[in-house]
Design a protein around this motif. Structure first.
Motif, PDB file in Angstrom:
ATOM      1  N   GLU A  14      37.756  37.471  37.845  1.00 24.98           N
ATOM      2  CA  GLU A  14      37.143  38.298  38.881  1.00 24.98           C
ATOM      3  C   GLU A  14      35.641  38.421  38.691  1.00 24.98           C
ATOM      4  OE1 GLU A  14      39.527  41.948  38.826  1.00 24.98           O
ATOM      5  OE2 GLU A  14      40.576  41.194  40.618  1.00 24.98           O
TER       6      GLU A  14
ATOM      7  N   ARG B 162      43.111  37.880  36.835  1.00 28.05           N
ATOM      8  CA  ARG B 162      42.123  38.969  36.810  1.00 28.05           C
ATOM      9  C   ARG B 162      40.905  38.612  35.975  1.00 28.05           C
ATOM     10  NH1 ARG B 162      44.276  44.975  36.316  1.00 28.05           N
ATOM     11  NH2 ARG B 162      42.028  45.203  36.337  1.00 28.05           N
ATOM     12  N   ARG B 163      41.113  37.740  34.977  1.00 24.10           N
ATOM     13  CA  ARG B 163      39.975  37.436  34.097  1.00 24.10           C
ATOM     14  C   ARG B 163      38.896  36.620  34.799  1.00 24.10           C
ATOM     15  NH1 ARG B 163      40.685  32.501  30.969  1.00 24.10           N
ATOM     16  NH2 ARG B 163      42.515  31.337  31.653  1.00 24.10           N
TER      17      ARG B 163
END
Ligand code: TA6
Length: 295
Positions: A16, A13-14
């Motif tokens: 994105e 997610r980091r």
């Protein structure tokens, strides 16, 4: 575990970027990135750093992905662009085609590059004396650059490498592969060397050929889909053409019986006598670009 909890735990997610890069939990609960450029969309799994799909907006998918593919931590994904490293083929009891395609790579960076493309860099967790990274550029075409560095201070590093794309085709019997007419090849089906065929390749049986060095692109002409797929490689001394045809398709558990009809592999790498040897501190890059054009 609830889907939103899974997503919250997704380690990617980091990376994105809203509207460009989204992390998701893919098949087999494996983390993956969905990447959207101005021209195309792609999915990249951390497992094996495998690009499982690429599609230019308004076009047919470039890559084939078997609906029977395994998505687990031990098996290679059957389709997309598996990475063959540090050896090609069988090595006794060791995994066929090396360990890179069954190892989770680390996503290192995601960057927006010019003309609306997105670059994703992944690194193979260090093993022995090599530093291995893959840069995937999702844009008007699909580009992959596999960089291998000999990080040893005193040992040479010898390896084989190959980018092993499964291309999606309309109907294999109406596909012609051009660009290898003037190159000798090893036919793995009969374990024999053959001189240049002088003819383009038409697939009508199990085909497994390793072509020696050749210059220029390899072009897959697809009559049914009305398109060409152009394979442009640098840093590759070998090209492999593979289609499992009927018998082999039937025995491959992660491949449908009829999947051979809508795929062909045209692989670029450095295999056998063309294996790469690097002195300490030196590196080599195997780069491919896959382009589509109307027929
Ligand atoms: O594409 C060349 C090849 O070595 C074929 O002989 C076939 O074995 C293919 O790779 C797929 O190998 P895999 O280990 O993924 O089943």
């Amino acid at each position: 575990m609830a889907a939103d909890a899974l997503e919250a735990m997704n380690p990617l997610r980091r990376f994105e970027i809203p509207g460009r890069v989204a992390a998701f939990t893919g098949a087999g609960v494996l983390p993956a990135l969905r990447v959207e450029s101005d021209h195309s969309v792609a999915e990249i799994y951390q497992h094996g750093a495998c690009v499982t799909s690429f599609r230019r907006h308004g076009e047919e998918p470039l890559l084939f992905l078997s609906r029977s593919s395994r998505f687990d931590s031990e098996s290679p994904i059957r389709g997309g662009v598996p990475i063959v490293f540090p050896w090609f083929g069988a090595r006794g009891s060791l995994p066929q085609h090396g360990y890179a395609r069954t190892t989770p790579w680390e996503v290192v960076a995601v960057t927006l590059v010019d003309d609306g493309a997105v670059a994703v860099e992944l690194a193979l967790p260090r093993l022995g004396g090599s530093l291995v990274t893959l840069e995937v550029t999702v844009g008007a075409s699909l580009k992959l650059a596999l960089r291998v560095e000999n990080s040893s201070i005193d040992q040479q590093l010898t390896f084989e490498s190959c980018l092993h794309p499964y291309f999606h085709v309309g109907a294999i019997e109406r596909v012609t592969i051009r660009g290898l007419e003037e190159t000798g090849y090893h036919d793995c089906m009969v374990d024999q060397e053959f001189a240049r065929s002088g003819e383009p390749i038409r697939i009508a049986c199990e085909t497994d050929r390793i072509y020696l060095r050749h210059d220029g692109d390899v072009v897959i002409e697809d009559e049914d889909l009305g398109r060409r797929i152009r394979v442009r490689a640098t840093g590759a001394q070998s090209t492999v053409v593979w289609n499992p045809w009927t018998e082999k398709s039937r025995v491959m558990q992660d491949f449908g019986n009829d999947d051979y009809r809508t795929m062909v592999c045209v692989e670029s790498g450095n295999i056998g006598e063309k294996a790469v040897t690097l002195r300490p501190g030196k590196s080599a890059v195997l780069e491919v670009e896959y382009l589509t054009e109307a027929l």
